[in-house]
Design a protein around this motif. Structure first.
Motif, mmCIF file in Angstrom:
data_model
loop_
_atom_site.group_PDB
_atom_site.id
_atom_site.type_symbol
_atom_site.label_atom_id
_atom_site.label_comp_id
_atom_site.label_asym_id
_atom_site.label_seq_id
_atom_site.Cartn_x
_atom_site.Cartn_y
_atom_site.Cartn_z
ATOM 1 N N THR A 55 -2.962 -2.815 4.372
ATOM 2 C CA THR A 55 -2.477 -4.146 4.924
ATOM 3 C C THR A 55 -2.344 -5.189 3.824
ATOM 4 O OG1 THR A 55 -3.740 -3.660 6.999
ATOM 5 C CG2 THR A 55 -2.846 -6.046 6.640
ATOM 6 N N GLU A 56 -3.004 -5.197 2.849
ATOM 7 C CA GLU A 56 -2.906 -6.117 1.767
ATOM 8 C C GLU A 56 -1.704 -5.792 0.931
ATOM 9 O OE1 GLU A 56 -6.253 -6.814 -0.944
ATOM 10 O OE2 GLU A 56 -7.272 -7.850 0.707
ATOM 11 N N ALA A 84 -1.597 -0.092 9.705
ATOM 12 C CA ALA A 84 -2.084 0.546 8.689
ATOM 13 C C ALA A 84 -3.276 1.327 9.244
ATOM 14 C CB ALA A 84 -3.089 -0.331 7.747
ATOM 15 N N GLU A 85 -3.861 1.096 10.500
ATOM 16 C CA GLU A 85 -4.907 1.734 11.096
ATOM 17 C C GLU A 85 -4.115 3.198 11.592
ATOM 18 O OE1 GLU A 85 -7.870 3.523 12.826
ATOM 19 O OE2 GLU A 85 -8.102 1.368 12.014
ATOM 20 N N ASN A 86 -2.936 3.334 12.042
ATOM 21 C CA ASN A 86 -2.381 4.519 12.450
ATOM 22 C C ASN A 86 -1.692 5.226 10.928
ATOM 23 O OD1 ASN A 86 -2.939 4.701 15.078
ATOM 24 N ND2 ASN A 86 -1.280 3.126 15.516
ATOM 25 N N GLY A 132 9.977 5.698 -0.131
ATOM 26 C CA GLY A 132 9.578 5.540 -1.675
ATOM 27 C C GLY A 132 8.945 4.148 -1.940
ATOM 28 N N GLY A 133 9.247 3.207 -1.229
ATOM 29 C CA GLY A 133 8.619 1.860 -1.258
ATOM 30 C C GLY A 133 7.422 1.953 -0.793
ATOM 31 N N MET A 134 7.317 2.476 0.312
ATOM 32 C CA MET A 134 5.877 2.499 0.978
ATOM 33 C C MET A 134 4.741 3.332 0.143
ATOM 34 S SD MET A 134 5.607 0.582 3.660
ATOM 35 C CE MET A 134 6.622 -0.500 4.543
ATOM 36 N N ARG A 135 5.387 4.436 -0.415
ATOM 37 C CA ARG A 135 4.478 5.354 -1.329
ATOM 38 C C ARG A 135 3.832 4.357 -2.461
ATOM 39 N NH1 ARG A 135 7.792 9.760 0.211
ATOM 40 N NH2 ARG A 135 9.466 9.238 -1.540
ATOM 41 N N GLN A 136 4.836 3.597 -2.987
ATOM 42 C CA GLN A 136 4.621 2.806 -4.358
ATOM 43 C C GLN A 136 3.366 1.828 -3.621
ATOM 44 O OE1 GLN A 136 3.934 2.805 -7.449
ATOM 45 N NE2 GLN A 136 6.249 2.933 -7.901
ATOM 46 N N ARG A 137 3.712 1.286 -2.399
ATOM 47 C CA ARG A 137 2.594 0.166 -1.909
ATOM 48 C C ARG A 137 1.096 0.990 -1.698
ATOM 49 N NH1 ARG A 137 4.951 -4.113 0.944
ATOM 50 N NH2 ARG A 137 6.923 -4.169 0.827
ATOM 51 N N ILE A 138 1.200 2.473 -1.543
ATOM 52 C CA ILE A 138 0.006 2.988 -1.350
ATOM 53 C C ILE A 138 -0.843 3.212 -2.865
ATOM 54 C CG2 ILE A 138 -1.095 5.524 -0.812
ATOM 55 C CD1 ILE A 138 1.134 5.745 1.250
#
Length: 559
Positions: free
Chosen positions: A143-144, A150-152, A163-169
């Motif tokens: 979430t941060e 994020a729970e799901n 790609g952007g979400m993977r970078q956030r991970i």
């Protein structure tokens, strides 16, 4: 570094101190590198590939490969010597105190593990053992890092994210040890401008809220200028200039820095609209002997796309993804037509369909007047010669086991063009066209720089004399100097050979200085199209306006 740049912080309060750092392999590659990083400070290392940026951060982290070793100088984290620290101490500091956000999330994330489990592994490494507490922290960190639901989503796999979400991970993993220093190594170089802005905004928020220091490694001068407090310019393993973004980019003193700033593309349209290429039209007439339909080859457009749809069906889910939804546009002969948009907008899907690598669900694509869905072997062979690709990563698109001569010659072998002697002469000619010496022919891709490999990829695409080059993010991974060299090469080839170009990119600054016409795409649809000057200078679609607003550093470069 001056007190003004460091904000007046005393040396004892620095998070990171690098002094007189030298690194050697068989020869010295890093020379007398020195800088400091205060709490909450953002510092950028910039320079072209091979300048020493990655070697510097590898030395800081104690991750120099092979025979690499620190030959001189010191690296101190909050006063503690890292150069002589043992492996166990370095492992304790990595992640918990000093975190790394690497460049390529798909190379860093385990494709067979759910992302939540990968974050959980990091948390357990740093001491958490209670299962419920680990799960709560996984959700909190995701979430941060700006990942919704994020729970799901923690149960999803890396390939199910953009790609952007993977970078956030990766950012979530970096934050799991609660570090006070984050080293970000080209974290946004392969992302489109809007996703890049989201990632950079989030990093900035984290730095501000947590008081975290940020060491940002990038070849993007706009990002460095807009997102950091201090810039260090590196060349051949040395720091050649340092200062605030306004000092370094607005009034560079070193000749190398001046060259970097000059080479950095801006969103100011400088390319004049050229008249129709008569040579290209004449060349099209000459090729008429090779096909049955003279009018098709002599078409004014090199490419016509009419009401194109592409639907992908997701296995086992009963769902469909509409990658393209009624796309229509044309590309003129002898010109460069750019297709821009965010990741997932459908740009690369169009390229695959034009190249015959994907089949459209419906609609029509005419390459030089000929339908790309041709069924006869002779027609398919002509279409493969008509359009040739240049991909983003030449290292993955060139056979690493082959010599350069065989790589360039391969299309001639496949299409059975010329005798062995004629093929050899043609290889030499096309190598000269891309400004590389004949001595390259005996080498392999691993022996070449990124820019040289991209030139080889262009040579391979040109050797069968195509009428259309399809460049899919062909310069996005290159530093500004090499990028400018490749763009200038493409301009010269277009001027000299009359070849047309479909340029797929997320970089609006490249578009402004390379393209004649622009097609803007969003979610599989065309939202705006026109000449480059009209689209860049007078955008009518709100989406295009948002893309332009997201371009970093436009106020610092080329002022």
């Amino acid at each position: 570094m001056s007190a003004a740049i460091n904000g007046g912080v005393e040396p004892s309060d620095f998070v990171l101190e690098v002094s007189g750092l030298g690194v050697s392999y068989e020869t010295s590659v890093l020379h007398d590198v020195a800088f400091t990083l205060a709490p909450g400070q953002r510092l950028a290392l910039v320079g072209q590939s091979g300048s020493g940026k990655s070697t510097t951060i590898s030395a800081i982290l104690g991750l120099l490969p092979g025979a690499g070793h620190v030959s001189s100088g010191t690296v101190k984290y909050r006063g503690e010597d890292l150069v002589h620290a043992d492996r166990q101490r370095l492992q304790t500091l990595r992640g918990r105190s000093i975190a790394l956000v690497p460049q390529d999330p798909m190379a860093s994330l385990n494709p067979s593990m759910r992302v939540g489990d990968q974050i959980a592994d990091a948390l357990r490494t740093y001491g958490l053992s209670n299962s419920a507490e680990v799960t709560r922290n996984v959700v909190r960190l995701m979430t941060e890092a700006g990942i919704p639901d994020a729970e799901n989503r923690r149960r999803s796999y890396p390939h199910e994210f953009s790609g952007g979400m993977r970078q956030r991970i990766l950012i979530a993993i970096a934050l799991s040890g609660d570090p006070d220093l984050i080293i970000a190594d080209e974290p946004t170089s392969a992302l489109d401008v809007t996703v890049q802005k989201q990632i950079l905004d989030h990093l900035q928020k984290l730095v501000t809220e947590r008081g975290t220091s940020l060491l940002f490694v990038t070849h993007d001068l706009g990002v460095a200028g807009e997102r950091t407090d201090t810039i260090l310019v590196m060349d051949e393993g040395r720091v050649v200039e340092r200062g605030t973004p306004q000092q370094v980019l607005g009034n560079p003193q070193d000749e190398y820095t001046k060259a970097l700033v000059k080479a950095a593309p801006s969103i100011v349209v400088e390319r004049e609209q050229s008249p129709p290429n008569a040579a290209a039209a004449a060349d099209a007439e000459l090729r008429a002997d090779d096909v049955s339909d003279v009018d098709a080859v002599a078409s004014a457009n090199v490419l016509d796309i009419n009401d194109l749809h592409k639907v992908y069906k997701l296995r086992g889910r009963g769902k469909e993804v509409h990658a393209l939804n009624g796309v229509s546009f044309s590309a003129k002969r002898g010109k460069t037509t750019a297709v821009i948009g965010e990741s997932g907008s459908g740009k690369s899907t169009i390229a695959k369909i034009v190249l015959g690598l994907e089949k459209a669900t419906s609609g029509e694509v005419l390459a030089g007047g000929r339908n790309v869905d041709a069924t006869s072997r002779a027609e398919r062979s002509l279409l493969r010669r008509f359009s040739q690709p240049v991909f983003q990563d030449p290292f993955s698109s060139l056979n690493p086991m082959w010599g350069i001569e065989r790589i360039i010659r391969e299309p001639l072998d496949v299409f059975k063009i010329g005798t062995q002697a004629e093929r050899k002469r043609k290889v030499a000619e096309v190598l000269e066209q891309v400004a590389l010496p004949a001595s390259m022919l005996g080498r392999r891709p691993a022996d070449l720089s990124g820019g040289q490999r991209q030139r080889i990829a262009i040579a391979r695409a040109l050797i069968s004399e195509p009428e259309l080059l399809i460049c899919d993010e062909a310069v996005s991974a290159l530093d500004v100097l090499v990028q400018e060299q490749i763009l200038e090469l493409l301009r010269q080839l277009q001027s000299g050979l009359g070849v047309s170009c479909l340029f797929i990119t997320h970089d609006l600054a490249v578009v402004a200085n390379m393209a004649d016409d622009v097609v803007v795409m969003k979610s599989g649809e065309v939202v705006e199209a026109g000449t480059t000057r009209d689209v860049i200078d007078r955008p009518s679609a709100e989406y295009t306006q948002s893309l332009l607003a997201a371009v970093p550093g436009s106020g610092l470069l080329h002022v």
